[in-house]
Design a protein around this motif. Structure first.
Motif, PDB file in Angstrom:
ATOM      1  N   SER A 117       0.825  -1.214   0.000  1.00  0.00           N
ATOM      2  CA  SER A 117       0.000   0.000   0.000  1.00  0.00           C
ATOM      3  C   SER A 117       0.856   1.259   0.000  1.00  0.00           C
ATOM      4  CB  SER A 117      -0.919   0.014   1.218  1.00  0.00           C
ATOM      5  OG  SER A 117      -1.800  -1.066   1.183  1.00  0.00           O
TER       6      SER A 117
ATOM      7  N   LEU B 131       2.714   1.668  -3.398  1.00  0.00           N
ATOM      8  CA  LEU B 131       1.829   2.145  -4.467  1.00  0.00           C
ATOM      9  C   LEU B 131       1.492   3.620  -4.304  1.00  0.00           C
ATOM     10  CD1 LEU B 131      -0.607  -0.857  -4.977  1.00  0.00           C
ATOM     11  CD2 LEU B 131       1.208  -0.073  -6.510  1.00  0.00           C
TER      12      LEU B 131
ATOM     13  N   ASN C 197       2.559   6.445  -7.010  1.00  0.00           N
ATOM     14  CA  ASN C 197       1.577   7.367  -7.605  1.00  0.00           C
ATOM     15  C   ASN C 197       1.979   8.827  -7.392  1.00  0.00           C
ATOM     16  OD1 ASN C 197      -0.170   5.425  -8.675  1.00  0.00           O
ATOM     17  ND2 ASN C 197      -1.248   5.216  -6.743  1.00  0.00           N
TER      18      ASN C 197
ATOM     19  N   LYS D 295       3.616   5.952 -17.375  1.00  0.00           N
ATOM     20  CA  LYS D 295       2.269   5.362 -17.387  1.00  0.00           C
ATOM     21  C   LYS D 295       2.358   3.835 -17.358  1.00  0.00           C
ATOM     22  CE  LYS D 295      -1.953   5.220 -20.117  1.00  0.00           C
ATOM     23  NZ  LYS D 295      -2.604   5.579 -21.368  1.00  0.00           N
TER      24      LYS D 295
ATOM     25  N   LEU E 228       3.093   2.516 -13.885  1.00  0.00           N
ATOM     26  CA  LEU E 228       1.890   2.562 -13.045  1.00  0.00           C
ATOM     27  C   LEU E 228       0.953   1.400 -13.367  1.00  0.00           C
ATOM     28  CD1 LEU E 228       0.969   6.348 -12.884  1.00  0.00           C
ATOM     29  CD2 LEU E 228       1.698   4.874 -11.015  1.00  0.00           C
ATOM     30  N   GLU E 229       0.795   1.115 -14.629  1.00  0.00           N
ATOM     31  CA  GLU E 229      -0.103   0.026 -15.021  1.00  0.00           C
ATOM     32  C   GLU E 229       0.447  -1.332 -14.610  1.00  0.00           C
ATOM     33  OE1 GLU E 229      -1.810   0.212 -18.854  1.00  0.00           O
ATOM     34  OE2 GLU E 229      -2.384   2.298 -18.603  1.00  0.00           O
TER      35      GLU E 229
ATOM     36  N   GLU F 106       2.121  -1.929 -11.959  1.00  0.00           N
ATOM     37  CA  GLU F 106       2.056  -2.055 -10.504  1.00  0.00           C
ATOM     38  C   GLU F 106       0.639  -2.027  -9.946  1.00  0.00           C
ATOM     39  OE1 GLU F 106       4.699  -2.858  -8.635  1.00  0.00           O
ATOM     40  OE2 GLU F 106       5.747  -2.943 -10.552  1.00  0.00           O
ATOM     41  N   LYS F 107      -0.346  -1.769 -10.792  1.00  0.00           N
ATOM     42  CA  LYS F 107      -1.729  -1.768 -10.311  1.00  0.00           C
ATOM     43  C   LYS F 107      -2.110  -3.144  -9.805  1.00  0.00           C
ATOM     44  CE  LYS F 107      -3.908   1.792 -13.097  1.00  0.00           C
ATOM     45  NZ  LYS F 107      -4.856   2.037 -14.195  1.00  0.00           N
ATOM     46  N   ILE F 108      -2.952  -3.137  -8.796  1.00  0.00           N
ATOM     47  CA  ILE F 108      -3.439  -4.396  -8.268  1.00  0.00           C
ATOM     48  C   ILE F 108      -4.683  -4.770  -9.051  1.00  0.00           C
ATOM     49  CG2 ILE F 108      -4.366  -5.587  -6.253  1.00  0.00           C
ATOM     50  CD1 ILE F 108      -2.707  -3.702  -4.523  1.00  0.00           C
ATOM     51  N   ASN F 109      -4.531  -5.773  -9.911  1.00  0.00           N
ATOM     52  CA  ASN F 109      -5.668  -6.301 -10.668  1.00  0.00           C
ATOM     53  C   ASN F 109      -5.397  -7.763 -11.013  1.00  0.00           C
ATOM     54  OD1 ASN F 109      -3.955  -6.260 -12.936  1.00  0.00           O
ATOM     55  ND2 ASN F 109      -4.695  -4.260 -13.578  1.00  0.00           N
TER      56      ASN F 109
ATOM     57  N   ASN G 273      -2.342  -8.605 -13.284  1.00  0.00           N
ATOM     58  CA  ASN G 273      -1.025  -8.501 -12.670  1.00  0.00           C
ATOM     59  C   ASN G 273      -0.778  -9.536 -11.590  1.00  0.00           C
ATOM     60  OD1 ASN G 273      -0.418  -6.359 -14.321  1.00  0.00           O
ATOM     61  ND2 ASN G 273      -0.957  -4.818 -12.819  1.00  0.00           N
TER      62      ASN G 273
END
Length: 126
Positions: free
Chosen positions: A19, A22, A26, A112, A115-116, A118-121, A124
């Motif tokens: 957390s 991230l 950001n 960009k 960031l994409e 490292e996004k939590i989804n 990934n």
């Protein structure tokens, strides 16, 4: 029972670290993006002295933040940005507008992209 408690503490610690990392990513990414836009605008206006100063500020900010980012990001991504920033600095000094704008666009893309990544989804996670 002891193993369960230790595992739970490690899990919570990992979630907290993710957390914070991230949030830091950001924040840094937003600041770098704003500086990159400022630099790009100076280049478009042919304000080469301002562009050179903005380039130096961008490099300083990147050098400070990249050391911390290296703790939790892929080094290949950071190396790509380092390369583009070095190229950008050279082209600002030689006042090559087309190459400068090309480099600022690449830097935007790489920021960009990081960031994409490292996004939590779901994409990934697996």
């Amino acid at each position: 029972m002891k193993n369960t408690i230790i595992s739970f503490i490690v899990f919570i610690s990992t979630i907290i670290f993710i957390s914070f990392s991230l949030k830091y990513l950001n924040t840094i990414s937003l600041n770098l993006k704003q500086n990159n836009i400022k630099l790009e605008n100076n280049i478009k206006e042919n304000s080469w002295e301002k562009a050179n100063k903005a380039s130096e500020e961008f490099i300083n900010q990147w050098n400070k933040s990249s050391k911390k980012l290296a703790l939790f990001l892929n080094h290949d991504e950071l190396d790509k940005i380092n390369y583009e920033i070095t190229e950008l600095s050279y082209f600002v000094k030689t006042k090559d507008k087309d190459e400068c704008l090309s480099r600022t666009t690449k830097i935007k893309f790489f920021l960009k992209h990081i960031l994409e990544l490292e996004k939590i989804n779901i994409e990934n996670v697996f």
